[in-house]
Write a protein that holds these residues in place. Structure first.
Motif, PDB file in Angstrom:
ATOM      1  N   GLY A 149       3.163 -15.444  -4.924  1.00 11.50           N
ATOM      2  CA  GLY A 149       3.650 -14.156  -5.394  1.00 11.50           C
ATOM      3  C   GLY A 149       2.533 -13.179  -5.696  1.00 11.50           C
ATOM      4  N   HIS A 150       2.899 -12.115  -6.406  1.00 11.86           N
ATOM      5  CA  HIS A 150       1.945 -11.103  -6.824  1.00 11.86           C
ATOM      6  C   HIS A 150       1.309 -11.494  -8.150  1.00 11.86           C
ATOM      7  CE1 HIS A 150       1.346  -7.732  -4.276  1.00 11.86           C
ATOM      8  NE2 HIS A 150       2.620  -7.403  -4.173  1.00 11.86           N
ATOM      9  N   LEU A 151       0.147 -10.931  -8.431  1.00 11.87           N
ATOM     10  CA  LEU A 151      -0.525 -11.100  -9.715  1.00 11.87           C
ATOM     11  C   LEU A 151      -0.484  -9.768 -10.453  1.00 11.87           C
ATOM     12  CD1 LEU A 151      -1.677 -13.600  -8.186  1.00 11.87           C
ATOM     13  CD2 LEU A 151      -3.820 -13.224  -9.389  1.00 11.87           C
ATOM     14  N   ASN A 163      -3.004  -7.112  -8.682  1.00 15.20           N
ATOM     15  CA  ASN A 163      -4.257  -7.506  -8.055  1.00 15.20           C
ATOM     16  C   ASN A 163      -4.187  -7.178  -6.566  1.00 15.20           C
ATOM     17  OD1 ASN A 163      -6.247  -9.166  -6.639  1.00 15.20           O
ATOM     18  ND2 ASN A 163      -6.573 -10.175  -8.606  1.00 15.20           N
ATOM     19  N   GLU A 164      -5.096  -6.333  -6.092  1.00 13.17           N
ATOM     20  CA  GLU A 164      -5.037  -5.857  -4.720  1.00 13.17           C
ATOM     21  C   GLU A 164      -5.479  -6.899  -3.704  1.00 13.17           C
ATOM     22  OE1 GLU A 164      -7.295  -2.272  -4.541  1.00 13.17           O
ATOM     23  OE2 GLU A 164      -5.901  -1.138  -5.810  1.00 13.17           O
ATOM     24  N   SER A 165      -6.063  -8.005  -4.156  1.00 13.95           N
ATOM     25  CA  SER A 165      -6.492  -9.036  -3.216  1.00 13.95           C
ATOM     26  C   SER A 165      -5.324  -9.830  -2.646  1.00 13.95           C
ATOM     27  CB  SER A 165      -7.471 -10.003  -3.897  1.00 13.95           C
ATOM     28  OG  SER A 165      -8.659  -9.338  -4.270  1.00 13.95           O
ATOM     29  N   VAL A 166      -4.195  -9.826  -3.342  1.00 16.64           N
ATOM     30  CA  VAL A 166      -3.018 -10.552  -2.855  1.00 16.64           C
ATOM     31  C   VAL A 166      -2.364  -9.742  -1.746  1.00 16.64           C
ATOM     32  CG1 VAL A 166      -0.785 -11.529  -3.459  1.00 16.64           C
ATOM     33  CG2 VAL A 166      -2.665 -11.605  -5.105  1.00 16.64           C
ATOM     34  N   ARG A 167      -2.264 -10.355  -0.560  1.00 19.30           N
ATOM     35  CA  ARG A 167      -1.719  -9.660   0.600  1.00 19.30           C
ATOM     36  C   ARG A 167      -0.854 -10.621   1.395  1.00 19.30           C
ATOM     37  NH1 ARG A 167      -7.065  -8.882   0.602  1.00 19.30           N
ATOM     38  NH2 ARG A 167      -7.409 -10.141   2.456  1.00 19.30           N
ATOM     39  N   PRO A 168      -0.016 -10.101   2.305  1.00 16.63           N
ATOM     40  CA  PRO A 168       0.767 -10.987   3.164  1.00 16.63           C
ATOM     41  C   PRO A 168      -0.130 -11.915   3.967  1.00 16.63           C
ATOM     42  CG  PRO A 168       1.626  -8.762   3.273  1.00 16.63           C
ATOM     43  CD  PRO A 168       0.344  -8.685   2.490  1.00 16.63           C
ATOM     44  N   PHE A 169       0.361 -13.096   4.242  1.00 15.83           N
ATOM     45  CA  PHE A 169      -0.439 -14.109   4.930  1.00 15.83           C
ATOM     46  C   PHE A 169      -0.670 -13.760   6.387  1.00 15.83           C
ATOM     47  CE2 PHE A 169      -0.321 -17.853   7.740  1.00 15.83           C
ATOM     48  CZ  PHE A 169      -1.547 -18.415   7.397  1.00 15.83           C
ATOM     49  N   GLU A 170      -1.920 -13.905   6.802  1.00 13.41           N
ATOM     50  CA  GLU A 170      -2.299 -13.882   8.209  1.00 13.41           C
ATOM     51  C   GLU A 170      -3.464 -14.844   8.349  1.00 13.41           C
ATOM     52  OE1 GLU A 170      -3.970 -13.352  11.895  1.00 13.41           O
ATOM     53  OE2 GLU A 170      -5.077 -12.655  10.128  1.00 13.41           O
ATOM     54  N   ARG A 176     -11.186 -14.212   5.839  1.00 11.41           N
ATOM     55  CA  ARG A 176     -12.013 -13.125   5.330  1.00 11.41           C
ATOM     56  C   ARG A 176     -12.125 -13.211   3.812  1.00 11.41           C
ATOM     57  NH1 ARG A 176      -9.510  -7.676   7.612  1.00 11.41           N
ATOM     58  NH2 ARG A 176     -11.362  -6.817   6.613  1.00 11.41           N
ATOM     59  N   GLN A 177     -10.991 -13.414   3.156  1.00  9.74           N
ATOM     60  CA  GLN A 177     -10.946 -13.523   1.702  1.00  9.74           C
ATOM     61  C   GLN A 177      -9.700 -14.293   1.309  1.00  9.74           C
ATOM     62  OE1 GLN A 177     -11.129  -9.447   0.137  1.00  9.74           O
ATOM     63  NE2 GLN A 177     -13.185  -9.848  -0.582  1.00  9.74           N
ATOM     64  N   ASN A 178      -9.709 -14.803   0.079  1.00  6.76           N
ATOM     65  CA  ASN A 178      -8.520 -15.487  -0.419  1.00  6.76           C
ATOM     66  C   ASN A 178      -7.368 -14.493  -0.565  1.00  6.76           C
ATOM     67  OD1 ASN A 178      -6.822 -17.397  -1.422  1.00  6.76           O
ATOM     68  ND2 ASN A 178      -7.873 -17.660  -3.374  1.00  6.76           N
ATOM     69  N   LEU A 179      -6.156 -14.962  -0.277  1.00  2.00           N
ATOM     70  CA  LEU A 179      -4.972 -14.109  -0.361  1.00  2.00           C
ATOM     71  C   LEU A 179      -4.026 -14.524  -1.475  1.00  2.00           C
ATOM     72  CD1 LEU A 179      -4.031 -13.988   3.457  1.00  2.00           C
ATOM     73  CD2 LEU A 179      -5.490 -12.395   2.195  1.00  2.00           C
ATOM     74  N   ALA A 180      -4.170 -15.743  -1.981  1.00  5.44           N
ATOM     75  CA  ALA A 180      -3.163 -16.294  -2.883  1.00  5.44           C
ATOM     76  C   ALA A 180      -3.811 -16.992  -4.069  1.00  5.44           C
ATOM     77  CB  ALA A 180      -2.273 -17.282  -2.128  1.00  5.44           C
ATOM     78  N   VAL A 222       5.588 -13.643  -1.308  1.00  6.33           N
ATOM     79  CA  VAL A 222       6.867 -13.238  -1.894  1.00  6.33           C
ATOM     80  C   VAL A 222       6.569 -12.188  -2.957  1.00  6.33           C
ATOM     81  CG1 VAL A 222       9.003 -14.036  -2.981  1.00  6.33           C
ATOM     82  CG2 VAL A 222       7.693 -15.597  -1.506  1.00  6.33           C
ATOM     83  N   PRO A 223       6.585 -10.913  -2.612  1.00  5.81           N
ATOM     84  CA  PRO A 223       6.164  -9.876  -3.566  1.00  5.81           C
ATOM     85  C   PRO A 223       7.031  -9.777  -4.809  1.00  5.81           C
ATOM     86  CG  PRO A 223       7.122  -8.901  -1.579  1.00  5.81           C
ATOM     87  CD  PRO A 223       6.951 -10.355  -1.295  1.00  5.81           C
ATOM     88  N   GLU A 224       8.285 -10.273  -4.726  1.00 11.69           N
ATOM     89  CA  GLU A 224       9.172 -10.184  -5.896  1.00 11.69           C
ATOM     90  C   GLU A 224       8.802 -11.197  -6.980  1.00 11.69           C
ATOM     91  OE1 GLU A 224      10.927  -8.814  -2.185  1.00 11.69           O
ATOM     92  OE2 GLU A 224      10.262 -10.816  -2.802  1.00 11.69           O
TER      93      GLU A 224
END
Length: 498
Positions: A149-151, A163-170, A176-180, A222-224
């Motif tokens: 989810g989001h932080l 937290n802007e580092s959390v993004r949809p998975f690719e 490049r960077q951690n997403l989760a 899951v952004p919600e």
């Protein structure tokens, strides 16, 4: 970068542990109705002042956890007393002297009945009420290893924002960077397949996600679902802030690098090249050699194959018998300024095709491509510096080393169409327009996007396949950086080097 917390790794000596609450047997599974429960592991080191809020958030989920355990890792505050207040509500308590947050998480998993899903929470954070339900609902596909989810960051003054580092998975974006965050819903099968949390490193959440996805598992954002993420000065992230070197470890241990070398038949360079590979400071299981043999020399081919077999790395051997000039061997052409000048376009076209052929033999699982010519010797720690540049500057598509030209009194680096008189200082990463393929680390999507061609501007005046490739990389929006710490030796046939 998503931050992590807790104390540094010490020697892992598991001390006697204590429990509050009995540990029931594993749940009985009804025929035809798979058990779908989740175990929640809360890790705590001297976070007693935050623990009650965290546990309450885990107990008040709209979809309850089947098991909740507080793992107390060598706390010297009131963590034990706070945890015992929740014993009557089914929360278990485990204490150990691991002084290692990953080891504490693994101990928590081992202490609970086996469930198909796991969720790990740091005691200074808390879950929104629907956090588990939303992550569990999103776990719809059997190939999903984790949902996250989001932080929502906050401190004692209030909400700070997402937290802007959390993004949809690719897949490659994750390289490049951690997403989760570590507080994700993890499928137990995927968790077990990668061996769970690594206990001898930092950034273990990023490492786990890369290990899982390398083996074919997917992730879903899951952004919600919202994790309330506390920002405070006791976090480990504040200790390692700005320490870029430490971020290389997950790439070193969880990413595959394909080393691509074109061999033209230069016997004098072969032994030295493989001696250098032996000294290369990187995990051998995460390297794959792609050797393209264009020598048309049976004796050289036998020697090359012998070196590959004796190396301690996986490899692909590719024989390509095409020739630039019938009367001149590939080795002679590579070392002759006259031949190269008189046949510049034909040679560039030939080399561009060879790299396109080599690309077809790069393993699908390779995350980065490292082009290294056989007469170039990068430093033994070159990959560390190049990967550090890849992480530190996320918009970088390639990082190149620095080497001097055999034929010109200049470095093989260009900016604004002019060769640089000096490379960047040690420790610096400077953008360049173009560079050679003598020592260049490229992200996999960047390498795959290249249409290898002999010129950058359709003229015969700029015949250079590698200059054209780096020009196209920059033109497509990526940066190409020259790493000042990667000073390469450029060996000559007489045993000297530039």
């Amino acid at each position: 970068m998503i931050t992590r917390k807790k104390s540094k790794t010490a020697a892992l000596k598991i001390q006697p542990t204590s429990y509050v609450g009995s540990l029931p047997d594993c749940p009985t599974m009804s025929v035809g109705q798979p058990y779908v429960g989740t175990a929640c592991v809360i890790t705590c080191h001297n976070y007693a002042k935050f623990l009650s809020q965290c546990v309450e958030s885990c107990l008040n989920q709209s979809e309850p956890f089947d098991h909740v355990i507080v793992v107390d890792d060598a706390s010297t505050d009131d963590t034990a007393a706070v945890a015992r207040r929740f014993a009557a509500r089914g929360v278990r308590y485990l204490r150990g002297e691991w002084k290692n947050y990953s080891a504490a998480r693994m101990a928590g998993v081992a202490a609970l009945p086996r469930t198909p899903f796991l969720l790990f929470v740091d005691a200074d954070n808390s879950l929104s009420r629907s956090y588990h339900e939303r992550l569990r609902t999103a776990m719809t596909d059997s190939n999903l290893g984790a949902t996250y989810g989001h932080l929502l960051q906050f401190d004692e003054t209030g909400t700070l924002g997402l937290n802007e580092s959390v993004r949809p998975f690719e897949h490659h974006d994750l390289r490049r960077q951690n997403l989760a965050d570590a507080c994700s819903l993890v499928r137990r099968e995927a968790f077990d397949q990668v061996g769970g949390w690594k206990t001898d490193s930092f950034l273990t959440d990023w490492m786990m996600w890369m290990d899982m996805t390398r083996l074919g598992w997917k992730m879903r954002h899951v952004p919600e679902a919202v994790l309330n993420y506390r920002v405070h000065k006791e976090q480990m992230s504040s200790v390692r802030f700005g320490n870029w070197d430490i971020h290389v470890t997950p790439m070193r241990r969880s990413c595959m690098i394909a080393v691509v070398t074109l061999f033209s038949g230069r016997h004098w360079a072969l032994d030295r090249h493989f001696d250098w590979l032996k000294r290369l400071d990187w995990e051998r299981e995460n390297l794959h050699l792609v050797a393209l043999d264009n020598s048309n020399d049976p004796k050289f081919s036998r020697a090359l194959k012998n070196h590959l077999v004796k190396s301690d790395m996986a490899f692909s051997y590719v024989a390509d018998r095409s020739r630039v000039l019938r009367e001149t061997s590939a080795a002679e052409l590579a070392g002759s300024r006259t031949h190269r000048s008189e046949n510049a376009y034909t040679l560039a076209q030939h080399l561009a095709r060879l790299y396109a052929v080599a690309r077809q033999h790069i393993p699908a699982g390779a995350d980065f491509i490292w082009s290294v010519e056989d007469d170039i010797e990068p430093p033994a720690d070159a990959l560390h510096h190049m990967c550090k540049g890849i992480f530190r500057y996320p918009d970088t598509g390639a990082v190149t080393g620095c080497a001097r030209s055999r034929f010109e009194e200049q470095w093989i680096l260009w900016e604004n169409g002019k060769a640089l008189s000096e490379p960047p200082p040690v420790g610096r990463y400077n953008p360049v327009d173009a560079a050679g393929f003598y020592c260049m680390l490229l992200r996999r999507p960047v390498f795959d996007a290249i249409a290898f061609r002999p010129t950058r501007d359709w003229s015969l005046q700029n015949c250079a396949y590698d200059w054209a490739a780096t020009h196209d990389i920059v033109k497509s929006g990526w940066n190409v950086l020259a790493a000042g710490s990667v000073r390469c030796k450029h060996w000559q046939e007489d045993g000297s080097c530039l």
